[in-house]
Write an enzyme that holds these catalytic residues in place. Structure first.
Site, PDB file in Angstrom:
ATOM      1  N   ASP A   5      35.750  53.898  47.552  1.00 15.90           N
ATOM      2  CA  ASP A   5      37.114  54.348  47.851  1.00 15.90           C
ATOM      3  C   ASP A   5      37.766  53.222  48.667  1.00 15.90           C
ATOM      4  OD1 ASP A   5      39.391  55.617  48.804  1.00 15.90           O
ATOM      5  OD2 ASP A   5      38.286  56.867  50.235  1.00 15.90           O
ATOM      6  N   GLY A   7      40.619  51.493  50.668  1.00  5.38           N
ATOM      7  CA  GLY A   7      41.836  51.777  51.430  1.00  5.38           C
ATOM      8  C   GLY A   7      42.529  50.497  51.841  1.00  5.38           C
ATOM      9  N   ASN A   8      43.441  50.610  52.797  1.00  4.55           N
ATOM     10  CA  ASN A   8      44.174  49.426  53.228  1.00  4.55           C
ATOM     11  C   ASN A   8      43.333  48.502  54.092  1.00  4.55           C
ATOM     12  OD1 ASN A   8      46.770  49.726  51.972  1.00  4.55           O
ATOM     13  ND2 ASN A   8      47.024  51.537  53.259  1.00  4.55           N
ATOM     14  N   ASP A  74      43.715  58.454  46.554  1.00  3.26           N
ATOM     15  CA  ASP A  74      42.676  59.018  47.426  1.00  3.26           C
ATOM     16  C   ASP A  74      42.961  60.501  47.720  1.00  3.26           C
ATOM     17  OD1 ASP A  74      44.946  58.118  48.751  1.00  3.26           O
ATOM     18  OD2 ASP A  74      43.871  57.377  50.509  1.00  3.26           O
TER      19      ASP A  74
END
Lengths: 205, 205
Positions: A5, A7-8, A74
């Site tokens: 997953d 993310g930023n 997400d």
């Protein structure tokens, strides 16, 4: 099976039962040889891994008609994991999504802890407090720290509970939020559960 | 009688029935010769007017035991004006205070519109929207603008309405908030009403 997953700020992996994080700034995705099923909200990383054949974006396997166009992948993955619940994903933003008997009802976005604290501080240095998660939710506050804690946490709590659904907390701040949402289940792997379900539906594992 | 509510950016006057504002940056309080009854949250202005004999700080006339030490004097004045209501003062912060049958129940502080909008924007440019005050409060959103509008406005609305008290809106954004709080009364002079009541109680007018 390796899931990721993105993310930023980090790659969040689940390798069978072990979960671990790598920093977006320093991690090289080419270092992984095995197949990785991933979702990503990070455009820079997307460009970097698009040509790596062992990195497989599973977002195209989702029936996105249930959701809206700009909804983060997400959030969608977390929602895919549940049949009847309100999901509170507490990270840099707090996203709240309701699923009733398998139907996605919609959701809202609330600032995360850090952003909200900064917001109070920017209004006035007199409001520069950390949040009190031991707050008494049954009583209107009579001091400044509780007045901002109640403003941030109780308003969210009241709205979430109004929907009369089991509450599931996930995201980096799930455990802290559990002090307020005492009835909630904490499930830090909800996004991965959703990803597995998406793969199973598509017969990919 | 001339009343003045001094904030961080402006002097807000009420001259009998006419209300007007002067900027803290440019207004010279020495230009006023008549008696001014004032409250102030502005420390710099306090120092400037402390030696002007016609400027009379009425904060010492209030029985502050009902309140808490760090509670803003403008919030206290608004609360003094009501007997049974929840006061929502929408300005750079949104303060919410409950009074039940003359007893102050406590209150909380929520970010003002501008601060909250900045907060969403700082989390992600994808959340840089203005708030939709035409939002349908009965439905969980399925688009980004409504998702942040609901996060900001519906959470506040749900919490405020939970207290089962008549809602009074005041402050610079009162009229905008009235689009969400449809049941509320808007009273932009609530602080002045409270100031008058404080003066009457103390037999000063």
């Amino acid at each position: 099976m390796l899931l990721c997953d993105i993310g930023n700020t980090s790659y969040h992996f689940l390798d069978d039962e072990r979960s671990f994080k790598e920093s977006v700034g320093t991690f090289n995705p080419q270092n992984i040889q095995e197949k990785v099923y991933y979702i990503s909200v990070n455009h820079a990383v997307n460009a970097e891994i698009a040509n790596l054949v062992n990195w497989i974006d599973i977002s195209s396997l989702i029936n996105r008609e249930r959701y809206y166009e700009t909804m983060g992948i997400d959030r969608i993955a977390a929602v895919e994991a549940v049949e009847n619940a309100i999901v509170v994903d507490a990270g840099s933003a707090v996203t709240v999504d309701a699923v009733k008997e398998g139907v996605y009802m919609g959701g809202f976005i609330y600032p995360g802890m850090k952003a909200m604290q900064k917001s109070y501080k920017d209004i006035s240095p007199a409001l520069d407090y950390s949040f009190n998660f031991e707050l008494n939710l049954d009583k209107m506050p009579k001091n400044s720290q509780d007045a901002i804690s109640y403003g941030y946490l109780k308003t969210l709590y009241t709205e979430v509970m109004l929907h009369n659904l089991p509450v599931i907390l996930t995201g980096g701040d799930a455990k802290v939020f559990a002090k307020i949402f005492k009835e909630a289940d904490v499930d830090e792997r909800l996004v991965f559960k959703g990803m597995k379900k998406i793969l199973q539906k598509a017969d990919r594992c």
